[in-house]
Scaffold this motif. Sequence first.
Motif, PDB file in Angstrom:
ATOM      1  N   ASP A  57     -26.094   5.698  -0.817  1.00  0.00           N
ATOM      2  CA  ASP A  57     -27.425   5.780  -1.414  1.00  0.00           C
ATOM      3  C   ASP A  57     -27.176   6.722  -2.532  1.00  0.00           C
ATOM      4  OD1 ASP A  57     -29.551   5.277   1.636  1.00  0.00           O
ATOM      5  OD2 ASP A  57     -27.514   4.406   0.903  1.00  0.00           O
ATOM      6  N   SER A  58     -26.692   8.206  -2.227  1.00  0.00           N
ATOM      7  CA  SER A  58     -26.826   9.092  -3.530  1.00  0.00           C
ATOM      8  C   SER A  58     -25.622   9.500  -3.567  1.00  0.00           C
ATOM      9  CB  SER A  58     -27.931  10.093  -2.963  1.00  0.00           C
ATOM     10  OG  SER A  58     -27.336  10.339  -1.520  1.00  0.00           O
ATOM     11  N   ILE A  59     -25.294  10.611  -4.493  1.00  0.00           N
ATOM     12  CA  ILE A  59     -24.052  11.072  -5.016  1.00  0.00           C
ATOM     13  C   ILE A  59     -23.463  11.801  -3.678  1.00  0.00           C
ATOM     14  CG2 ILE A  59     -24.553  10.824  -7.375  1.00  0.00           C
ATOM     15  CD1 ILE A  59     -24.806  14.076  -7.089  1.00  0.00           C
ATOM     16  N   HIS A  60     -22.082  11.983  -3.663  1.00  0.00           N
ATOM     17  CA  HIS A  60     -21.212  12.833  -2.721  1.00  0.00           C
ATOM     18  C   HIS A  60     -20.712  13.969  -3.416  1.00  0.00           C
ATOM     19  CE1 HIS A  60     -18.936  13.570   0.792  1.00  0.00           C
ATOM     20  NE2 HIS A  60     -18.078  14.300   0.162  1.00  0.00           N
ATOM     21  N   VAL A  61     -21.520  15.261  -3.526  1.00  0.00           N
ATOM     22  CA  VAL A  61     -20.932  16.402  -4.029  1.00  0.00           C
ATOM     23  C   VAL A  61     -19.664  17.147  -3.208  1.00  0.00           C
ATOM     24  CG1 VAL A  61     -21.552  18.585  -4.933  1.00  0.00           C
ATOM     25  CG2 VAL A  61     -22.994  16.825  -4.875  1.00  0.00           C
TER      26      VAL A  61
ATOM     27  N   VAL B 120     -23.908  19.897  -9.666  1.00  0.00           N
ATOM     28  CA  VAL B 120     -23.810  18.564 -10.042  1.00  0.00           C
ATOM     29  C   VAL B 120     -25.128  17.935  -9.648  1.00  0.00           C
ATOM     30  CG1 VAL B 120     -22.298  17.817  -8.388  1.00  0.00           C
ATOM     31  CG2 VAL B 120     -22.147  16.545 -10.634  1.00  0.00           C
ATOM     32  N   SER B 121     -25.566  16.938 -10.355  1.00  0.00           N
ATOM     33  CA  SER B 121     -26.726  16.102 -10.129  1.00  0.00           C
ATOM     34  C   SER B 121     -26.571  14.660 -10.321  1.00  0.00           C
ATOM     35  CB  SER B 121     -27.923  16.631 -10.389  1.00  0.00           C
ATOM     36  OG  SER B 121     -28.175  16.162 -11.877  1.00  0.00           O
ATOM     37  N   GLU B 122     -27.560  13.737  -9.714  1.00  0.00           N
ATOM     38  CA  GLU B 122     -27.394  12.525 -10.013  1.00  0.00           C
ATOM     39  C   GLU B 122     -27.458  12.161 -11.584  1.00  0.00           C
ATOM     40  OE1 GLU B 122     -29.816   8.604  -8.279  1.00  0.00           O
ATOM     41  OE2 GLU B 122     -29.115   9.880  -6.806  1.00  0.00           O
ATOM     42  N   GLU B 123     -28.174  13.068 -12.196  1.00  0.00           N
ATOM     43  CA  GLU B 123     -28.411  12.799 -13.734  1.00  0.00           C
ATOM     44  C   GLU B 123     -27.009  12.987 -14.545  1.00  0.00           C
ATOM     45  OE1 GLU B 123     -31.776  12.489 -12.013  1.00  0.00           O
ATOM     46  OE2 GLU B 123     -30.757  14.424 -11.882  1.00  0.00           O
TER      47      GLU B 123
ATOM     48  N   LEU C  59     -24.890  -7.772 -10.764  1.00  0.00           N
ATOM     49  CA  LEU C  59     -24.109  -6.621 -10.865  1.00  0.00           C
ATOM     50  C   LEU C  59     -24.298  -5.288 -11.234  1.00  0.00           C
ATOM     51  CD1 LEU C  59     -21.130  -8.937 -12.428  1.00  0.00           C
ATOM     52  CD2 LEU C  59     -21.557  -8.536 -10.013  1.00  0.00           C
ATOM     53  N   ARG C  60     -23.649  -4.103 -11.142  1.00  0.00           N
ATOM     54  CA  ARG C  60     -23.952  -2.884 -11.077  1.00  0.00           C
ATOM     55  C   ARG C  60     -23.371  -2.236 -12.300  1.00  0.00           C
ATOM     56  NH1 ARG C  60     -24.324  -4.409  -5.370  1.00  0.00           N
ATOM     57  NH2 ARG C  60     -22.256  -5.316  -6.103  1.00  0.00           N
ATOM     58  N   LEU C  61     -24.166  -1.534 -13.029  1.00  0.00           N
ATOM     59  CA  LEU C  61     -23.743  -1.113 -14.423  1.00  0.00           C
ATOM     60  C   LEU C  61     -22.682   0.005 -14.346  1.00  0.00           C
ATOM     61  CD1 LEU C  61     -24.096  -0.849 -17.343  1.00  0.00           C
ATOM     62  CD2 LEU C  61     -26.042   0.953 -17.073  1.00  0.00           C
TER      63      LEU C  61
ATOM     64  N   GLN D  22     -27.998   2.854 -21.852  1.00  0.00           N
ATOM     65  CA  GLN D  22     -28.207   4.283 -21.379  1.00  0.00           C
ATOM     66  C   GLN D  22     -28.624   4.052 -20.017  1.00  0.00           C
ATOM     67  OE1 GLN D  22     -27.691   7.515 -22.129  1.00  0.00           O
ATOM     68  NE2 GLN D  22     -28.346   7.819 -20.095  1.00  0.00           N
ATOM     69  N   PRO D  23     -27.989   4.344 -18.807  1.00  0.00           N
ATOM     70  CA  PRO D  23     -28.258   4.231 -17.255  1.00  0.00           C
ATOM     71  C   PRO D  23     -29.546   4.960 -17.071  1.00  0.00           C
ATOM     72  CG  PRO D  23     -26.039   4.789 -17.694  1.00  0.00           C
ATOM     73  CD  PRO D  23     -26.372   4.899 -19.115  1.00  0.00           C
ATOM     74  N   VAL D  24     -30.302   4.419 -16.290  1.00  0.00           N
ATOM     75  CA  VAL D  24     -31.494   5.389 -15.979  1.00  0.00           C
ATOM     76  C   VAL D  24     -31.526   5.512 -14.401  1.00  0.00           C
ATOM     77  CG1 VAL D  24     -32.996   4.685 -17.764  1.00  0.00           C
ATOM     78  CG2 VAL D  24     -32.898   3.062 -15.608  1.00  0.00           C
ATOM     79  N   ARG D  25     -30.634   4.689 -13.570  1.00  0.00           N
ATOM     80  CA  ARG D  25     -30.517   5.039 -11.933  1.00  0.00           C
ATOM     81  C   ARG D  25     -29.099   4.534 -11.761  1.00  0.00           C
ATOM     82  NH1 ARG D  25     -34.109   1.287 -12.745  1.00  0.00           N
ATOM     83  NH2 ARG D  25     -32.978  -0.446 -12.014  1.00  0.00           N
TER      84      ARG D  25
END
Length: 338
Positions: free
Chosen positions: A95-99, A144-147, A276-278, A307-310
């Motif tokens: 779901d989210s990033i793995h730091v 680091v963040s998802e952004e 498909l995923r960007l 420019q990706p937003v998600r």
Amino acid sequence: MTKRISLTQYLVEQQREHGHIPAQLRLLIEVVARACKRIAISVNKGALGEVLGSANSENVQGEVQKKLDIISNEVLIEANEWGGHLAAMASEEMDSIHVVPNRYPQGEFMLLFDPLDGSSNIDVNVSIGTIFSVLRKVNNQRGVSEEDFLQPGKQQAAAGYCIYGPQTTLVLTVGDGVAMFTLDREQGSWVLTEENVRVPEDTKEFAINMSNMRHWDDSVKRYIDDCLAGKDGPRGKDFNMRWVASMVADVHRILTRGGVFLYPWDKREPEKAGKLRLLYEANPMSFLIEQAGGMSTNGHQRIMDLQPVRLHERVSVILGSRNEVQRVTDLYAANKAG
Ligand SMILES: O=P(O)(O)OC[C@H]1O[C@](O)(COP(=O)(O)O)[C@@H](O)[C@@H]1O
Ligand SMILES: [Mg+2]
Ligand SMILES: [Mg+2]
């Protein structure tokens, strides 16, 4: 004849002779390549390794995960976590990033991947793969963040895929053309087998899931109709069709002999830009295709400029032989002009 050197030697040349890549990026690519070797072993085992079938869990996309989706994801996380070249990872299956945990050294790169591409083909012994993209961490002043991952494809430091087919092949770009490495199973090493790969500008082969035809927009319908009309139609030549339903396999064919691949927007889910995923499918494949002289758009815009937003955003994908992709893009422009 391509000089038969190892992946490490090729990357060292890219680093030392051409100054294309820093040492950390070389290490990162070697670790990803090693992880793909481990995934290849699981894939090859199939039923013997009890890796086929569903895992009875769903990913953030709402897709039922296959056992190999999860196994591949874990192999990539484990292999890349402690090497000191990464700050964080993102995956189709998370779901989210793995730091990267603080107990490991933090690196300056971020890795995105589709750990197992072509999941619908896993249980039927058809080529599948792993797709990856590398970005630089933009701001080293803070965590680091998802952004940090929401960067246009043109900012990728490297991209590639590994295809698990009759051969296991790693295809890579660090921004200096496209190279292909074949896994020598006896030696357990990646050997350079193609360099400076070029996609022919013209082709007579298109790849699209034809069963979605009634859902396509007018531009794609018109493009495919013209191809199907063959030499007696507006194109004046016959076209062939291929659809493996593994993006890695369809793109690998295009990098090898040309062609055009389309997974466009369609009316089934009009609110989605495509299937498909960007970030971990379209961007890495677009980087490879462009580095091989091809083209990649969403019909309106160069995919690598988007420019990706998600993190898990989807996109319409049209890529491959330059003159065909240009033709589809011109049809979109003409329809827009109305
Ligand atoms: O089943 P369809 O609609 O033909 O879609 C096939 C497409 O879906 C994908 O399998 C999606 O990727 P994943 O398998 O990684 O989810 C692509 O590899 C392929 O191009
Ligand atoms: Mg995929
Ligand atoms: Mg996948």
